[in-house]
Design a protein around this motif. Sequence first.
Motif, PDB file in Angstrom:
ATOM      1  N   ASP A  31      71.165 -38.863 120.575  1.00 53.98           N
ATOM      2  CA  ASP A  31      71.987 -40.041 120.331  1.00 53.98           C
ATOM      3  C   ASP A  31      72.617 -39.931 118.945  1.00 53.98           C
ATOM      4  OD1 ASP A  31      73.071 -42.590 120.829  1.00 53.98           O
ATOM      5  OD2 ASP A  31      71.436 -43.542 119.718  1.00 53.98           O
ATOM      6  N   ILE A  32      73.923 -40.192 118.836  1.00 54.59           N
ATOM      7  CA  ILE A  32      74.613 -40.152 117.551  1.00 54.59           C
ATOM      8  C   ILE A  32      75.417 -41.436 117.401  1.00 54.59           C
ATOM      9  CG2 ILE A  32      76.346 -38.998 116.131  1.00 54.59           C
ATOM     10  CD1 ILE A  32      75.642 -36.394 117.478  1.00 54.59           C
ATOM     11  N   LYS A  33      75.272 -42.094 116.238  1.00 51.56           N
ATOM     12  CA  LYS A  33      76.080 -43.257 115.889  1.00 51.56           C
ATOM     13  C   LYS A  33      76.760 -42.944 114.561  1.00 51.56           C
ATOM     14  CE  LYS A  33      73.232 -46.538 118.316  1.00 51.56           C
ATOM     15  NZ  LYS A  33      72.400 -47.715 118.296  1.00 51.56           N
ATOM     16  N   VAL A  34      78.062 -43.223 114.485  1.00 55.05           N
ATOM     17  CA  VAL A  34      78.820 -42.963 113.269  1.00 55.05           C
ATOM     18  C   VAL A  34      79.339 -44.278 112.696  1.00 55.05           C
ATOM     19  CG1 VAL A  34      79.493 -40.618 113.902  1.00 55.05           C
ATOM     20  CG2 VAL A  34      80.930 -42.518 114.598  1.00 55.05           C
ATOM     21  N   ASP A  35      79.549 -44.320 111.368  1.00 52.24           N
ATOM     22  CA  ASP A  35      80.062 -45.528 110.721  1.00 52.24           C
ATOM     23  C   ASP A  35      81.543 -45.724 111.002  1.00 52.24           C
ATOM     24  OD1 ASP A  35      77.611 -46.172 109.623  1.00 52.24           O
ATOM     25  OD2 ASP A  35      77.989 -45.056 107.789  1.00 52.24           O
ATOM     26  N   THR A  36      82.328 -44.664 110.873  1.00 50.35           N
ATOM     27  CA  THR A  36      83.761 -44.736 111.156  1.00 50.35           C
ATOM     28  C   THR A  36      84.160 -43.512 111.964  1.00 50.35           C
ATOM     29  OG1 THR A  36      84.265 -43.663 109.057  1.00 50.35           O
ATOM     30  CG2 THR A  36      84.403 -46.052 109.090  1.00 50.35           C
ATOM     31  N   CYS A  37      85.165 -43.695 112.811  1.00 50.63           N
ATOM     32  CA  CYS A  37      85.649 -42.594 113.632  1.00 50.63           C
ATOM     33  C   CYS A  37      87.153 -42.448 113.417  1.00 50.63           C
ATOM     34  CB  CYS A  37      85.340 -42.858 115.107  1.00 50.63           C
ATOM     35  SG  CYS A  37      86.208 -44.269 115.799  1.00 50.63           S
ATOM     36  N   SER A  38      87.759 -41.503 114.078  1.00 46.46           N
ATOM     37  CA  SER A  38      89.195 -41.286 113.907  1.00 46.46           C
ATOM     38  C   SER A  38      90.015 -42.439 114.478  1.00 46.46           C
ATOM     39  CB  SER A  38      89.612 -39.976 114.571  1.00 46.46           C
ATOM     40  OG  SER A  38      89.336 -40.018 115.953  1.00 46.46           O
ATOM     41  N   ASN A  39      89.414 -43.276 115.297  1.00 46.57           N
ATOM     42  CA  ASN A  39      90.118 -44.424 115.866  1.00 46.57           C
ATOM     43  C   ASN A  39      90.271 -45.561 114.858  1.00 46.57           C
ATOM     44  OD1 ASN A  39      91.345 -45.740 118.081  1.00 46.57           O
ATOM     45  ND2 ASN A  39      89.476 -46.912 118.428  1.00 46.57           N
ATOM     46  N   CYS A  40      89.351 -45.672 113.891  1.00 48.56           N
ATOM     47  CA  CYS A  40      89.391 -46.786 112.943  1.00 48.56           C
ATOM     48  C   CYS A  40      89.457 -46.356 111.478  1.00 48.56           C
ATOM     49  CB  CYS A  40      88.190 -47.702 113.162  1.00 48.56           C
ATOM     50  SG  CYS A  40      86.590 -46.922 112.883  1.00 48.56           S
ATOM     51  N   HIS A  41      89.373 -45.069 111.170  1.00 49.68           N
ATOM     52  CA  HIS A  41      89.418 -44.603 109.785  1.00 49.68           C
ATOM     53  C   HIS A  41      90.831 -44.757 109.227  1.00 49.68           C
ATOM     54  CE1 HIS A  41      89.141 -42.021 106.271  1.00 49.68           C
ATOM     55  NE2 HIS A  41      87.823 -42.138 106.396  1.00 49.68           N
ATOM     56  N   PRO A  42      90.989 -45.336 108.029  1.00 51.31           N
ATOM     57  CA  PRO A  42      92.320 -45.586 107.464  1.00 51.31           C
ATOM     58  C   PRO A  42      93.192 -44.339 107.340  1.00 51.31           C
ATOM     59  CG  PRO A  42      90.664 -46.712 106.183  1.00 51.31           C
ATOM     60  CD  PRO A  42      89.929 -45.867 107.177  1.00 51.31           C
ATOM     61  N   PHE A  43      92.610 -43.189 107.096  1.00 52.89           N
ATOM     62  CA  PHE A  43      93.399 -41.965 106.966  1.00 52.89           C
ATOM     63  C   PHE A  43      94.096 -41.619 108.277  1.00 52.89           C
ATOM     64  CE2 PHE A  43      93.896 -37.347 107.229  1.00 52.89           C
ATOM     65  CZ  PHE A  43      94.661 -37.122 106.096  1.00 52.89           C
ATOM     66  N   TYR A  44      93.401 -41.787 109.390  1.00 51.58           N
ATOM     67  CA  TYR A  44      93.955 -41.436 110.695  1.00 51.58           C
ATOM     68  C   TYR A  44      94.848 -42.527 111.283  1.00 51.58           C
ATOM     69  CZ  TYR A  44      90.659 -37.603 110.589  1.00 51.58           C
ATOM     70  OH  TYR A  44      89.966 -36.482 110.236  1.00 51.58           O
ATOM     71  N   THR A  45      94.595 -43.785 110.920  1.00 49.61           N
ATOM     72  CA  THR A  45      95.377 -44.884 111.477  1.00 49.61           C
ATOM     73  C   THR A  45      96.666 -45.133 110.709  1.00 49.61           C
ATOM     74  OG1 THR A  45      94.193 -46.534 110.153  1.00 49.61           O
ATOM     75  CG2 THR A  45      93.323 -46.063 112.352  1.00 49.61           C
ATOM     76  N   GLY A  46      96.802 -44.557 109.506  1.00 54.03           N
ATOM     77  CA  GLY A  46      98.002 -44.771 108.698  1.00 54.03           C
ATOM     78  C   GLY A  46      97.961 -46.054 107.898  1.00 54.03           C
ATOM     79  N   LYS A  47      96.827 -46.698 107.831  1.00 54.48           N
ATOM     80  CA  LYS A  47      96.689 -47.952 107.088  1.00 54.48           C
ATOM     81  C   LYS A  47      95.950 -47.740 105.778  1.00 54.48           C
ATOM     82  CE  LYS A  47      96.662 -50.668 111.300  1.00 54.48           C
ATOM     83  NZ  LYS A  47      95.898 -51.552 112.167  1.00 54.48           N
ATOM     84  N   GLN A  48      96.079 -46.548 105.242  1.00 53.76           N
ATOM     85  CA  GLN A  48      95.391 -46.208 104.004  1.00 53.76           C
ATOM     86  C   GLN A  48      96.037 -46.948 102.852  1.00 53.76           C
ATOM     87  OE1 GLN A  48      95.283 -42.024 103.310  1.00 53.76           O
ATOM     88  NE2 GLN A  48      93.679 -42.158 101.808  1.00 53.76           N
ATOM     89  N   LYS A  49      95.218 -47.510 101.975  1.00 48.39           N
ATOM     90  CA  LYS A  49      95.712 -48.253 100.825  1.00 48.39           C
ATOM     91  C   LYS A  49      95.623 -47.371  99.592  1.00 48.39           C
ATOM     92  CE  LYS A  49      94.233 -52.651 102.710  1.00 48.39           C
ATOM     93  NZ  LYS A  49      93.405 -53.820 102.522  1.00 48.39           N
ATOM     94  N   TYR A  50      96.682 -47.368  98.826  1.00 51.64           N
ATOM     95  CA  TYR A  50      96.711 -46.604  97.587  1.00 51.64           C
ATOM     96  C   TYR A  50      96.591 -47.568  96.415  1.00 51.64           C
ATOM     97  CZ  TYR A  50      98.379 -42.785 100.469  1.00 51.64           C
ATOM     98  OH  TYR A  50      98.484 -41.819 101.433  1.00 51.64           O
ATOM     99  N   LYS A  51      95.892 -47.156  95.408  1.00 48.84           N
ATOM    100  CA  LYS A  51      95.759 -47.974  94.211  1.00 48.84           C
ATOM    101  C   LYS A  51      97.110 -48.089  93.528  1.00 48.84           C
ATOM    102  CE  LYS A  51      91.089 -47.952  93.630  1.00 48.84           C
ATOM    103  NZ  LYS A  51      90.278 -49.078  93.507  1.00 48.84           N
ATOM    104  N   ASN A  52      97.323 -49.195  92.874  1.00 47.51           N
ATOM    105  CA  ASN A  52      98.568 -49.414  92.144  1.00 47.51           C
ATOM    106  C   ASN A  52      98.475 -48.669  90.820  1.00 47.51           C
ATOM    107  OD1 ASN A  52     100.895 -50.292  90.987  1.00 47.51           O
ATOM    108  ND2 ASN A  52     100.383 -52.469  91.040  1.00 47.51           N
TER     109      ASN A  52
END
Length: 73
Positions: A31-52
């Motif tokens: 059994d494997i459980k992961v915290d984040t996957c490619s479906n919800c990780h900001p890098f893969y979804t394009g919703k990555q936030k950059y510091k100002n």
Amino acid sequence: MKNNIHPEYHTLTVTCSTCGNTFETGSTQKDIKVDTCSNCHPFYTGKQKYKNVAGRIDKFNKKYGIQEDEEQE
């Protein structure tokens, strides 16, 4: 290949604890459980936030009394 020295290989379902996405893979674990996957990780979804970065530079300049309008000679 030698007999009885290799771990048993299983087909299992991996579950993401953040979004609930599941997918199948192979592993020696059952059994494997992961915290984040490619479906919800900001890098893969394009919703990555950059510091100002500009705001950080302005804060530094203000702290040390540096004016941006000064021309360097």
